[in-house]
Design an enzyme around this catalytic site. Sequence first.
Site, short mmCIF file in Angstrom:
data_model
loop_
_atom_site.label_atom_id
_atom_site.label_comp_id
_atom_site.label_asym_id
_atom_site.label_seq_id
_atom_site.Cartn_x
_atom_site.Cartn_y
_atom_site.Cartn_z
CB SER A 43 -0.90 -0.02 1.19
OG SER A 43 -1.60 1.41 1.34
CE1 TYR A 57 -4.35 -2.49 4.52
CE2 TYR A 57 -3.71 -0.45 4.01
CZ TYR A 57 -4.03 -1.58 3.44
OH TYR A 57 -3.89 -1.75 2.31
#
Lengths: 253, 74
Positions: free
Chosen positions: A145, A158
């Site tokens: 990400s 995350y």
Amino acid sequence: MKSNIMADLFSLEGKNILVTGASSGLGKSVAINTSSQGARLIITARNNERLNETLNSLKSYDKHKAICCDLSSKKDLDILVEAIEPLDGIVLNAGAVKLAPIAFINDTSIDELFEVNVQSSIRLIQRLVRKKKLKKGASIVFISSIATQKATIGNAVYNATKGAVNSFVKSLALELAKKQIRANAILPGFVPTGIMSNSEMSKEELDVHLKNYPLGRYGKPEDIAYLAIYLLSDQSSWMTGSLLNLDGGFSLK
Amino acid sequence: MQEKFLEVFKETLDIEDRELNMSDEFREYEEWDSIANLSVIAMIDEEYEVIIENSQFKKINTLQELWDKIQNEK
């Protein structure tokens, strides 16, 4: 015309490729687009019904295989690894998101996110290497990400999981280079898909957030699939250990 | 027992083209490198539940010496 050039240059003809998290979002798009490039796929996900929907949308769907599998179950993992023929490529897409500011992070969600985003992937790769299920010249693609390069509010756990993925990719690339096996990570910006449905971002918030994207749009699943195809193809045979931003310029601002 | 040891050692180093002998100086193998070094130490831990310190391991040169070390430590 565009697709013909793609098909010739970045052909995946004859390549045996595993896609995890293939039942929705990015994973589904990666599966569909890699099958268009000629790859023979093994797709996995936890939800059998949606996994079979993906299977039925693949080009020449009868040559592919769907294996319903919970990657966090060691038993399922061993069955999966046993069932697959040696691979030319893997796209590790299975992942989970949960937004919470630091003060509201709960212990269970830390475990869940690290389990799905980090530990399952490491265990899968460990078994594939140990059981010699990765062919010489194979390509491993992690979906990480852009959050690892540019922090956003509520994403700490995350981000931490994806940071762990990025570090793992580098060590993996170094250790497997001797076998000409490559490992790289794609770092996508925001791609509206099912995984974000829990994020409770309103239409208004989405419109405001869009101003952070210099190219003026959010990502499409195909944007990620096309880079995955490049990384799986022989044309990227000199690329390993790379963390590739794919974010419409999000990380520039 | 030694046959099994040779088999596992072979597999650890991905050697497929030849048989190994107990008198071999394994550090001379073309497959020998830093990953092989760590892999062998980890393999001995996993297979024989013997932990050899790297400083000790460095003094071992032949497969026979390695085998003897495992037997002594068990």
